[in-house]
Design a protein around this motif. Structure first.
Motif, short mmCIF file in Angstrom:
data_model
loop_
_atom_site.label_atom_id
_atom_site.label_comp_id
_atom_site.label_asym_id
_atom_site.label_seq_id
_atom_site.Cartn_x
_atom_site.Cartn_y
_atom_site.Cartn_z
N VAL A 108 0.87 -1.18 0.00
CA VAL A 108 0.00 0.00 0.00
C VAL A 108 0.91 1.23 0.00
N ARG A 109 0.46 2.24 -0.71
CA ARG A 109 1.17 3.53 -0.68
C ARG A 109 0.39 4.43 0.27
N VAL A 110 1.10 5.06 1.19
CA VAL A 110 0.47 5.97 2.15
C VAL A 110 0.98 7.38 1.84
N ASP A 111 0.06 8.27 1.53
CA ASP A 111 0.43 9.64 1.16
C ASP A 111 0.24 10.61 2.32
N PHE A 112 1.23 11.44 2.50
CA PHE A 112 1.17 12.52 3.49
C PHE A 112 1.58 13.82 2.81
N TYR A 113 1.18 14.90 3.43
CA TYR A 113 1.57 16.22 2.97
C TYR A 113 2.09 16.98 4.18
N GLU A 114 3.06 17.85 3.94
CA GLU A 114 3.54 18.72 5.00
C GLU A 114 3.25 20.15 4.60
N VAL A 115 2.50 20.83 5.46
CA VAL A 115 2.14 22.22 5.21
C VAL A 115 2.47 23.01 6.47
N ASN A 116 3.33 23.99 6.32
CA ASN A 116 3.73 24.84 7.46
C ASN A 116 4.17 24.01 8.66
N GLY A 117 4.94 22.96 8.40
CA GLY A 117 5.49 22.15 9.48
C GLY A 117 4.54 21.14 10.09
#
Length: 90
Positions: free
Chosen positions: A34-43
């Protein structure tokens, strides 16, 4: 990868990459692939999605034989039994 998808863009490493990896390991522990996607916004780390087929299966940069080869490497039989999802369960 197809030359049509190649580029020279440089993407900087997220400052919270270690946290993203830790969370991905936890979320993906029950799945063989499985691919798990995350995003980082302003830390801050934000969860995106869990994807069992990259690009909705439309990976035009791989030929059909390669897609089949990759799919044959995925064995979910034990996961299905563990979660009582086998086709013969009632």
């Amino acid at each position: 990868m197809s030359p049509a998808f190649a580029n020279d863009d440089i993407v900087e490493k997220p400052t919270r990459l270690e946290d993203m990896i830790k969370y991905a390991e936890i979320l993906s522990s029950d799945f063989p692939l499985v691919r798990v996607d995350f995003y980082e916004v302003n830390g801050k780390v934000y969860f995106g999605e869990m994807t069992f087929t990259s690009n909705a299966g439309r990976m035009t940069y791989f030929c059909e034989d390669e897609l089949l080869r990759m799919g044959q490497q995925l064995d979910i039989s034990q996961l299905m039994k563990r979660n009582d999802l086998s086709p013969n369960s009632s």
